[in-house]
Each structure stands twice: as structure tokens, then as C-alpha cells.
Design a protein around this motif. Structure first.
Motif, PDB file in Angstrom:
ATOM      1  N   MET A  77      57.538  53.454  85.611  1.00  0.00           N
ATOM      2  CA  MET A  77      58.745  52.944  84.976  1.00  0.00           C
ATOM      3  C   MET A  77      58.775  51.408  85.029  1.00  0.00           C
ATOM      4  O   MET A  77      59.195  50.755  84.076  1.00  0.00           O
ATOM      5  CB  MET A  77      60.016  53.509  85.648  1.00  0.00           C
ATOM      6  CG  MET A  77      60.160  55.014  85.538  1.00  0.00           C
ATOM      7  SD  MET A  77      59.771  55.675  83.905  1.00  0.00           S
ATOM      8  CE  MET A  77      61.229  55.195  83.011  1.00  0.00           C
ATOM      9  N   LEU A  78      58.284  50.869  86.166  1.00  0.00           N
ATOM     10  CA  LEU A  78      58.285  49.413  86.301  1.00  0.00           C
ATOM     11  C   LEU A  78      57.356  48.771  85.268  1.00  0.00           C
ATOM     12  O   LEU A  78      57.695  47.760  84.646  1.00  0.00           O
ATOM     13  CB  LEU A  78      57.850  49.027  87.719  1.00  0.00           C
ATOM     14  CG  LEU A  78      58.001  47.537  88.023  1.00  0.00           C
ATOM     15  CD1 LEU A  78      59.463  47.125  87.925  1.00  0.00           C
ATOM     16  CD2 LEU A  78      57.455  47.206  89.398  1.00  0.00           C
ATOM     17  N   ILE A  79      56.200  49.407  85.136  1.00  0.00           N
ATOM     18  CA  ILE A  79      55.251  48.861  84.156  1.00  0.00           C
ATOM     19  C   ILE A  79      55.859  48.900  82.763  1.00  0.00           C
ATOM     20  O   ILE A  79      55.794  47.924  82.009  1.00  0.00           O
ATOM     21  CB  ILE A  79      53.917  49.649  84.213  1.00  0.00           C
ATOM     22  CG1 ILE A  79      53.166  49.267  85.489  1.00  0.00           C
ATOM     23  CG2 ILE A  79      53.075  49.385  82.977  1.00  0.00           C
ATOM     24  CD1 ILE A  79      51.959  50.117  85.774  1.00  0.00           C
ATOM     25  N   ALA A  80      56.486  50.028  82.430  1.00  0.00           N
ATOM     26  CA  ALA A  80      57.100  50.134  81.107  1.00  0.00           C
ATOM     27  C   ALA A  80      58.174  49.060  80.928  1.00  0.00           C
ATOM     28  O   ALA A  80      58.271  48.422  79.879  1.00  0.00           O
ATOM     29  CB  ALA A  80      57.683  51.519  80.908  1.00  0.00           C
ATOM     30  N   LYS A  81      58.955  48.863  81.970  1.00  0.00           N
ATOM     31  CA  LYS A  81      60.041  47.856  81.909  1.00  0.00           C
ATOM     32  C   LYS A  81      59.464  46.457  81.691  1.00  0.00           C
ATOM     33  O   LYS A  81      59.939  45.698  80.847  1.00  0.00           O
ATOM     34  CB  LYS A  81      60.817  47.865  83.235  1.00  0.00           C
ATOM     35  CG  LYS A  81      62.054  48.745  83.223  1.00  0.00           C
ATOM     36  CD  LYS A  81      63.256  47.946  82.861  1.00  0.00           C
ATOM     37  CE  LYS A  81      64.364  48.621  82.088  1.00  0.00           C
ATOM     38  NZ  LYS A  81      64.200  49.795  81.317  1.00  0.00           N
ATOM     39  N   LEU A  82      58.410  46.163  82.505  1.00  0.00           N
ATOM     40  CA  LEU A  82      57.801  44.849  82.389  1.00  0.00           C
ATOM     41  C   LEU A  82      57.214  44.648  80.991  1.00  0.00           C
ATOM     42  O   LEU A  82      57.324  43.579  80.389  1.00  0.00           O
ATOM     43  CB  LEU A  82      56.697  44.690  83.452  1.00  0.00           C
ATOM     44  CG  LEU A  82      57.200  44.395  84.856  1.00  0.00           C
ATOM     45  CD1 LEU A  82      56.056  44.524  85.857  1.00  0.00           C
ATOM     46  CD2 LEU A  82      57.797  42.992  84.923  1.00  0.00           C
ATOM     47  N   TYR A  83      56.605  45.707  80.508  1.00  0.00           N
ATOM     48  CA  TYR A  83      55.992  45.620  79.180  1.00  0.00           C
ATOM     49  C   TYR A  83      57.056  45.326  78.140  1.00  0.00           C
ATOM     50  O   TYR A  83      56.901  44.452  77.284  1.00  0.00           O
ATOM     51  CB  TYR A  83      55.280  46.933  78.857  1.00  0.00           C
ATOM     52  CG  TYR A  83      54.588  46.916  77.520  1.00  0.00           C
ATOM     53  CD1 TYR A  83      53.306  46.388  77.384  1.00  0.00           C
ATOM     54  CD2 TYR A  83      55.216  47.415  76.383  1.00  0.00           C
ATOM     55  CE1 TYR A  83      52.681  46.364  76.157  1.00  0.00           C
ATOM     56  CE2 TYR A  83      54.596  47.389  75.155  1.00  0.00           C
ATOM     57  CZ  TYR A  83      53.329  46.871  75.043  1.00  0.00           C
ATOM     58  OH  TYR A  83      52.706  46.832  73.822  1.00  0.00           O
ATOM     59  N   GLU A  84      58.173  46.063  78.239  1.00  0.00           N
ATOM     60  CA  GLU A  84      59.264  45.834  77.286  1.00  0.00           C
ATOM     61  C   GLU A  84      59.757  44.396  77.369  1.00  0.00           C
ATOM     62  O   GLU A  84      60.047  43.755  76.361  1.00  0.00           O
ATOM     63  CB  GLU A  84      60.428  46.793  77.578  1.00  0.00           C
ATOM     64  CG  GLU A  84      60.185  48.172  77.007  1.00  0.00           C
ATOM     65  CD  GLU A  84      61.221  49.166  77.472  1.00  0.00           C
ATOM     66  OE1 GLU A  84      62.188  48.735  78.153  1.00  0.00           O
ATOM     67  OE2 GLU A  84      61.048  50.359  77.192  1.00  0.00           O
TER      68      GLU A  84
END
Lengths: 667, 306
Positions: free
Chosen positions: A637-644
Motif C-alpha cells: 500500500m505504501l508503494i502504491a501511495k508513493l507512486y501515486e
């Protein structure tokens, strides 16, 4: 889709191209074809503008018939180059008027390519080649626009495309030039063109050389392998005149008989040395290439004495270099000459002696008497020669405009007018020596030449044509004596212009010669001549022999497999940059750091059998992955958030964290 | 903001059970100042939703039941001769309100349907040569039965295009249905619904939506989506520039509703079926105007990332 309609734009280009393509033929096309051309072009342009109608069948038939009649009866001979080209041009014109559909338009353009090729039957100079390239380009433009959408009206793009096509085809052109076998005189169709040329002819009468002095035309060009000999050594020996009929000098009566006694090969040096008494003295050999312009004659020019020659060239008994065939097109030959030599030093054959002393009896009585008188006074032939040369030096004027001479030309010249050009001096000198019984003869050729410093070669022009004398002395053989040098040493040391009065200088070389008086014009002339000469030497002179030599040198042999292999590999080399460029253009765009992170993340998850669907956002994918691997929920989820944040929030501050998270992700 | 959305959703859910996603979409539509079309079979709660929306927004509303004999004058208003003043006096129709509930809009003839066109696009009506402004804000919330049902006139594409969104309600979930069956008639609670949002809040939402950041990546995705509908052979009609603008506007509002200052592909994906489905049609000639199969294809085939 096959277009049937003729694109208007293309029609316009066809007009332009046709005009350009036909223009160089104007010099040899009969007037009626030119008139027909104007008529048809006008008619077609009016059709193009929508003012006139297209020709009716009966009018077409009439035009064809007229052209046919014109071709049949307009030429003196039907099977020759000009009528054939005339036929092609006539067809080219008539088709222009007749064409209605696109395919006919294409036909006209293709005939245009043919007509462009025929241009080279008449001239293959550098200028003609440049012109041919322009014609080709215009035809290509017409062809490109014929294949374009009818609605496209952007001539810049069309021209650019055609030029691009042409440039792309250049390597192929070069390749074919080098590898395709030279077929020799494929175009050996007789030409009607009058072969008259200015230049040294096979006889000499007063006034001949002064006329040549007016011509700036190039006679030949010479490249020396070693150092250039001194200007005063540059006697380009042509013909030897022994026969004098009182007015006209000519070679010994039966010119063809000399040719029986010609050395066609060099290997017979021993015989030449002994029987012919041509003895080179080592030390001053010089090697050079001569490119002779078409002279329609069969003798060549060389520095005496030639000791090595190649090809269909031979040396005659009187040291004239001969070609087997008349020089009808430019000829390049290579020679080695030695400037120190002895020629017939021991004895003169009785026939030779007779030829070198014969005189017409009832001409120039005064000279004949005085010569004998002076010989008695001086006591030797040498002394006699020095005395007459001294006379020239003291009393005579060197001029391009000598007074005309009557029946006893030598008498009048020597004792009355005392003004003349080289032929007067040579002629009178030889006559005088012969009158005293000393063997002498006239030699004609060229003297000097102009060095083109741009390419370091010598240009010899018609105005450099010269006549001088050879005198035979026991023990010395034939010795060159130039009476002109006694009158006007500048002529020999420098140039014709340097030796003349200012009134005469204006006449030298015609208009082009005079224009050369301006420095920059001179420079341009030299530049142009140098380009032409290079073109001649490196392109046009590339005949079958040179091609074979070149390929042998390049490939180490002439076996078909070698040539094929070389051809294919060079072609591949030419194509390679194009293919590489196409590949380069199709390369995927470089990945941004974010995209690389994403790729890495996806690769890692792929190992677990989790593949992002096409239409799935990273957030959704992370959620799905988290359901599959609950242990890693936070990380995903963190990676997805950072990516966004990085990609959609366009906030690069998260980039470093994203990188670390992705690389630290251990599954 | 999210609280506001939650409160609105909760309020409406009192009368329409278990339809939070549709409610949120409808809210997004109104926040984005667009007209809403609710489509479903009779008895699914279309009218209830429409009523509830009008109520919670605290706007004046009028309802018209569209029938086959309804005339444009019935909607726009009519001039009547006043005997006292000896003049014609204009009696404004039900359209002069902030929310117009057009119930069963496809039951009426195209002539009457078209009477709404000017009002929806420009917020004004022209009656008897005189142009009159409508109150602001002006929303049309229309309901319609699916085309297959009898006695309907399909809305022309030009009319459909005026609706920002088309929402389908669908059957309620078993739990919601059970609650519905157990509870007292939810319709009766309609008058009790409180207005939860002021006119100012509405403008603030619009303002925020304007400021949502649109990254290049998300624009690329949007353009890929649009290009797909135009290039793919399955579509007979792609998204028009108006449709594309509508999609972006709604997605931005969606982002604001979720408290974000930048747009995500998810925002687009969430609102896309509602915004786009009625604007595209299948090339096969299947003219039920649902377009949902196409939308699924669109969402699955177009790559989000690149």
C-alpha cells in the motif's frame, strides 16, 4: 488505391521538367521540332488552364504524320544519332499533348528519363552532368507529385521528397558505377555532327598558327608525376613536316607509309636504339599523363623523347607518337620521356637526307642564293645557323598580325616584311638551312602551357600551338632549334601574351582569354578547369581497363564470386545506416525512473504469480496483491501511495522513498 | 469534505437503502453542476433518489410527470390573457425552479423532450420570443425506464449528451431488501430529510474541483481512453470532446469528494461508466443504449500506466 486522374500539380512539374530536359538538345534539333515543341507546350498549357480543348483524333494523326515526314526528310541520313534522338524527342512532345490519364503521365515522365540519358551522347562534361542531375531531380519531382494525393499541394514537400530519394540513391549509383561492367562504345551510332575542330592540322601554311593563337580552347592537360620541367623545355612534339611546296609544309609525301614503320610496342628498345638511332641518355626521365581533347587526328603530343608508352600507341621513325585510331573522343595516355637523348647522331639515310633537304626549285630565289653565299662566308653549318638567328634577333618582330605574303613567301618575309608568327620563323629558317644543303625540318606541336596551381597540372591551349625547327648535324643528330626564341625569348620562357605587343595581346585567346586578364575571372576559370579535369580523370576515364585494375587491386582478383561478394557487402553497408535509423526511430522511449520502479515492482510480484491487469491502477493492484499476501499489505500500500504521489501528484520528493521501498521489497 | 459527503450519503440512505455507490455518483454529478439521468426498471427507487437529492441540497424543486401527451408549454410555462389588466401575463412552468424532477422522461414525445434542451445547456428558456433566465443553480434530475419497456420514446443522442451522468440503481442487496421489507415505508421519511449543504458549500466544491492537479500521466491515460473509443472497431461512436470534458470535470469532482488535491486514474475509472456509457454506442447496432459491455472492455483494455 489506383488513381486514374492526373494530379494537376504533377502536370505543372512535367512542363518544367520537359522544358529543362529538352533544352540541351536545342543545339542539334532541327528548327521544326523546336517549333512543334513550342506549339505543343503552348497548347498543353492552355489545356491546363482550361481554355483550350484536347486535340481531336484527326489532329493527333496529322501531328504524328507531320513529325514523321519531318524526321524522314529533315535529316541528311536517317540512321545516325541525331535523327534517333529527334524521334525520341518528337515522341516525348506528342505524348505530352495526348496524355489524358495518370498512366500516360507516368509514361511521359519515363520518356523524360530516356531523353535525359541521350543528353550524355552529346556531352559528358562536368557541366552536362550537373545539368543531367537537375533534369533527373525535376523528373523525380514530377514522378513524386504524380503519385501524391490529388489534394496535396505542397511543392516544397514534394521537392524535398524527390531530393531525398535522389540522395538516398547516391550510394547505389556509386556502387553500380564501380561494379557494373563497362560496355565500351555501346552508343557507337554515327553522328552527323561536323567533326571540325580547331587545332594543329596535318599541314602548315602562313597564318595557320596565328589563327590558333586566337583560341582559348584546351588542347590537352598534363599531370606530371615528378617535378614540372622548365617552361622552356616544354616542347610538346606533334608532327614533323619535311615536305614543302613553296607555300605549304606537310609531312613526307606519303603519310600512311610512315605508319608502316611504327613501333607499337615498347619492348623493342634494342632495335630502336640501333636501327633508328634513338638513344636516351639517362638522368632526366619524367613520367606524365596527358589527357588529350578530341582532335579528330591520329597523332599524339609528347615531350621528346618518349621511351615508354602503353596501349594503342606507337612511335614512328621520325619520333612522332601515333594512335591507331583518330582521336574522336577524349583520350588519356601515360608516357615516360627522357629530356636528354640523341636522335640519329651517326648517319642520315640517303632517303632521310633527301627528304630533309628537298626544296621546290622555282621559289624564293633570293633566299637560296644568299644561303649559299653566307655558308661560304661562315664556312660551317653551325656558323650559318648562328648568323641567321642573329639576323632574326636584330631585325624581326614577333606579331600575331603579320602582313600577308605573296608567292615567294620566304623571300618576302626574310628580306622585306620581317614581321611574323612562329610558323613564319620556322618555315623561313628551315627553308634557309635547306638552301645551304643542311638537313632541317619543321616540327609542329605546342609549347609551354599554363600551370593550374589548384590541382598542379598543366593546361595546354590552342593558343600555345607552336612551330619550330630541327636541324641535323653530324655527330649530334637532330637538334631542336627554335627561331622564335631568337626573336621573342619571352614566348618560350613565359607565355604567348608576354611576348606580344599590347595591341596583339588583346587578340590572344578570344573573349575568354581576355576575360582572364581580371584576377578573379582567371581564378574562376582555373577552378572550373580543375573541377572538369578531376571529373575527367576520376570519373570519365574510369573505363574497362581502369575498372579491372581497380577491382583487382581492391579485391585481389576478378573472379565472379569476389565481385559478387564485394557488391553485396557494399550494398549491405549502404543499406545498414538506413535500417539502423529506422530501428533507432522505432526504439522504445527511455523509461523514466518512476516507470523503472514500477517495472521492478511488477517483476517482483510476478514471481508470486501476481500480474497487474491492463486496466488496473496500481492502487487496485496493490489492494489485490495485499489480499493475496496479507503479510506485505503495508509495504504494497505504501508503494502504491508513493507512486501515486510521484506520478499523479507530480511530487518528486517521494521518488527516493519509492525507490528504496521498491528495492527493499523482499518477497 | 469527506464528512460532508458521508453526511449527505447517510441522509439519502435513510430513504434509499444500500445504494451508497449510486448515491455518491449522483452527488458527484450535482457537485460538478451536471444534469443527472437515473435509469432503471419501474419500482427501483428512481424517483425516491431524485426526491432525496433535491431535498438534501435544500433547493427549490418541481416535479413533472412526463406522459405521452405532455406539451412543451406544460414545462416551460404559458402566457394567459388577464382580463383585469387586458394583457397577456406569463405563467412560468415548473421548469422555473432550482431542481427539476423530470419523471419518466422517455415517456413523452421527442418534441417535449427537446423543450428541455436549451434549459439544460444554457440555463435559460425562450418562450414566445422572450428569453428568461432560470434560477441558479439549475439541475435536471430525470428518470427513465429502460428502452425495452413499452411506450417509450428513446432520448436522441443530442439530448442524452446533455446529461452529465446516467446512473442505474439495480436491485437492492438481500440485506438492504430485508431492511426495506421490515422497515416502515421509507417514502414517508422523505419530507423529514434535512438540507445538509448550503449554496456556498456547493460553490466551494466547484472551486476546489477547478484546482485539482492533473498530472501528465493521468492526462495520457485519459487520452488513451478517448482514443480507444474512437479507434476501436467495436464502437460506432467515440467519446466527443464534450464527453471528454465532462469526464474530466466529474473525475476532478470525484477527487475532491475523496479529499485529494490531485487526480488519480481511479477517479476516472470510478466515474467513467456513469459519464460515458450513455455517450457511446456499439457498432453491432445493438441499440439498447446501455453501453456497459463496451465500458468494461474500455476499462480492461486500456493500460493505466502506459
Amino acid at each position: 488505391m489506383l488513381i486514374k486522374q492526373m494530379p494537376r500539380q504533377s502536370l505543372f512539374w512535367v512542363f518544367v521538367a520537359q522544358t529543362i530536359v529538352i533544352a540541351p538538345h536545342l543545339t542539334h534539333l532541327p528548327e521544326w521540332i523546336i517549333l512543334t515543341w513550342l506549339l505543343i507546350l503552348g497548347w498543353r498549357i492552355q489545356m491546363y488552364r482550361g481554355l483550350w480543348r484536347s486535340p481531336k483524333p484527326i489532329e493527333k494523326v496529322a501531328l504524328v504524320a507531320l513529325c514523321g515526314v519531318g524526321l524522314l526528310f529533315g535529316y541528311s541520313r536517317l540512321f545516325a544519332l541525331e535523327p534517333m534522338v529527334g524521334l525520341l524527342v518528337a515522341a516525348f512532345l506528342l505524348k505530352l499533348l495526348e496524355m489524358q490519364q495518370r498512366k500516360e503521365l507516368l509514361l511521359v515522365i519515363f520518356i523524360g528519363f530516356f531523353v535525359t540519358a541521350t543528353q550524355f551522347l552529346f556531352s559528358i562534361t562536368l557541366a552536362a552532368t550537373v545539368y543531367g542531375v537537375i533534369s533527373l531531380l525535376l523528373l523525380l519531382v514530377a514522378l513524386v507529385s504524380a503519385n501524391q494525393d490529388v489534394r496535396i499541394d505542397n511543392s516544397h514537400a514534394t521537392v524535398r521528397k524527390a531530393a531525398g530519394l535522389m540522395i538516398q540513391s547516391l550510394p547505389l549509383m556509386l556502387l553500380l558505377f564501380i561494379f557494373i561492367p563497362k560496355l565500351g562504345s555501346l552508343w557507337n551510332v554515327p553522328s552527323l555532327k561536323n567533326a571540325a575542330k580547331t587545332g594543329v592540322s596535318n599541314s602548315m601554311s602562313p597564318g595557320d598558327f596565328s589563327r590558333l593563337g586566337l583560341s582559348n580552347e584546351v588542347a590537352f592537360r598534363v599531370t606530371f608525376d615528378s617535378e614540372l620541367p622548365r617552361q622552356s623545355q616544354l616542347y610538346w612534339r606533334g608532327l614533323v613536316f619535311s615536305n614543302f611546296d613553296g607555300r605549304r609544309w606537310s609531312p613526307i609525301s606519303d603519310f600512311s607509309r610512315i605508319q608502316d614503320e611504327v613501333l607499337w610496342a615498347v619492348d623493342n628498345t634494342e632495335a630502336r636504339s640501333n636501327t633508328w638511332q634513338m638513344r636516351p641518355i639517362p638522368g632526366r626521365e619524367t613520367r606524365y599523363q596527358v589527357m588529350l581533347e578530341a582532335s579528330q587526328q591520329s597523332w599524339l603530343y609528347s615531350l621528346p623523347m618518349p621511351i615508354e608508352w602503353k596501349g594503342a600507341t606507337g612511335l614512328s621513325r621520325d619520333m612522332t607518337l601515333l594512335s591507331k585510331n583518330p582521336i574522336t573522343e577524349r583520350l588519356t595516355y601515360e608516357l615516360v620521356s627522357t629530356l636528354n637523348f640523341e636522335f640519329e647522331p651517326e648517319r642520315l639515310s640517303s632517303l632521310g637526307k633527301f627528304q630533309a633537304t628537298q626544296l621546290p626549285l622555282d621559289f624564293n630565289p633570293k633566299t637560296q642564293q644568299l644561303a649559299l653565299k653566307w655558308l661560304r662566308e661562315e664556312g660551317s653549318a653551325k656558323g650559318l645557323m648562328e648568323r641567321i638567328l642573329r639576323l632574326y634577333n636584330d631585325k624581326f618582330t614577333y606579331t600575331l598580325q603579320p602582313p600577308t605574303l605573296g608567292r615567294h613567301s620566304v623571300d618576302e618575309f626574310l628580306w622585306t616584311t620581317q614581321q611574323g608568327f612562329c610558323e613564319h620563323f620556322a618555315s623561313s629558317f628551315v627553308f634557309f638551312m635547306r638552301s645551304a644543303g643542311v638537313p632541317a625540318r619543321v616540327v609542329v606541336g605546342y609549347q609551354g602551357g599554363e600551370l593550374n596551381p589548384l590541382d598542379n597540372y598543366l593546361i595546354v591551349r590552342q593558343k600555345d600551338a607552336h612551330a619550330w625547327a630541327e636541324v641535323w648535324f653530324q655527330g649530334q643528330g637532330w637538334v631542336r632549334v627554335d627561331p622564335t626564341a631568337a626573336v621573342a625569348p619571352e614566348r618560350i620562357e613565359h607565355s604567348l601574351e608576354a611576348s606580344l605587343s599590347s595591341a596583339d595581346v588583346g587578340l590572344v585567346g578570344g573573349f575568354m582569354g581576355r576575360a582572364g586578364a581580371f584576377g578573379w575571372v582567371k581564378h574562376l576559370q582555373l577552378q572550373w578547369d580543375a573541377s572538369n579535369y578531376r571529373w575527367q580523370r576520376w570519373v570519365l576515364a574510369f573505363d574497362r581497363n581502369r575498372q579491372n585494375d581497380f577491382l583487382k587491386h581492391l579485391l585481389g582478383g576478378l573472379q565472379p564470386w569476389r565481385i559478387t561478394l564485394a557488391f553485396i557487402s557494399v550494398a549491405a553497408l549502404c543499406l545498414a545506416p538506413i535500417i539502423l535509423r529506422l530501428l533507432w526511430l522505432q526504439r522504445p522511449p527511455p523509461l523514466s525512473p518512476v516507470a523503472r520502479c514500477l517495472l521492478r515492482f511488477e517483476r517482483k510480484l510476478k514471481k508470486l504469480g501476481l500480474v497487474r491487469r491492463k486496466g488496473e491502477t496500481l492502487g487496485n493492484f496493490a489492494t489485490r496483491a495485499a489480499e493475496h499476501q496479507p503479510n506485505y499489505r503495508e509495504q504494497f500500500m505504501l508503494i502504491a501511495k508513493l507512486y501515486e504521489r510521484v506520478v499523479y501528484g507530480e511530487d518528486n520528493a517521494g521518488m527516493a522513498a519509492l525507490k528504496i521501498r521498491v528495492s527493499n521489497l523482499k518477497l | 469534505m469527506q464528512q460532508l459527503v458521508t453526511r449527505l450519503t447517510a441522509e439519502i440512505s435513510k430513504v434509499l437503502l444500500g445504494k451508497e455507490p449510486q448515491i455518491k455518483l449522483a452527488l458527484a454529478c450535482l457537485f460538478a453542476r451536471g444534469h443527472l439521468l437515473i435509469e432503471d426498471m419501474p419500482g427501483m427507487g428512481k424517483t425516491t433518489l431524485a426526491h432525496a437529492l433535491a431535498a438534501v441540497f435544500g433547493l427549490s424543486y418541481q416535479r413533472i410527470q412526463f406522459t405521452s401527451d405532455l406539451l412543451p408549454a406544460d414545462i416551460l410555462g404559458v402566457s394567459v390573457f388577464d382580463r383585469n389588466s387586458s394583457q397577456f401575463e406569463f405563467h412560468p412552468g415548473p421548469i422555473f425552479s432550482q431542481v427539476l424532477l423530470a419523471d419518466e422522461i422517455n415517456r413523452t414525445t421527442p418534441k417535449t423532450q427537446s423543450a428541455l434542451l436549451e434549459a439544460m445547456e444554457e440555463g435559460q428558456v425562450t418562450v414566445e420570443g422572450e428569453t428568461r433566465q432560470l434560477p441558479q443553480p439549475f439541475f435536471v434530475i430525470a428518470t427513465q425506464n429502460p428502452l425495452s419497456s413499452s411506450g417509450t420514446f428513446p432520448l436522441p443522442e443530442s439530448q442524452l449528451d446533455r446529461f452529465l451522468m446516467r446512473v442505474e440503481l439495480g436491485y437492492p442487496s438481500p440485506e438492504a431488501e430485508r431492511a426495506l421489507l421490515l422497515g416502515d415505508g421509507s417514502r414517508t421519511r422523505l419530507p423529514q430529510l434535512k438540507a445538509c449543504i448550503t449554496k456556498d458549500q456547493l460553490s466551494i466544491i466547484s472551486m476546489h474541483a477547478e484546482q485539482v492537479k492533473i498530472s501528465a500521466a493521468v492526462l495520457d491515460y485519459l487520452q488513451r481512453l478517448i482514443a480507444y473509443t474512437r479507434d476501436c472497431a467495436d464502437f460506432s461512436m467515440g467519446i466527443s470532446p464534450r464527453g471528454a470534458l465532462a469526464l474530466l470535470r466529474t473525475a476532478k469532482t470525484w477527487a475532491v469528494m475523496h479529499g485529494r488535491k490531485h487526480l488519480l486514474p481511479e477517479d476516472i475509472q470510478s466515474v467513467l461508466p456513469a459519464v460515458v456509457a450513455h455517450r457511446v454506442s456499439e457498432a453491432t447496432g445493438n441499440s439498447d443504449q446501455s453501453g456497459y459491455a463496451l465500458i468494461d472492455q474500455l476499462l480492461n483494455e486500456v493500460d493505466v500506466m502506459s
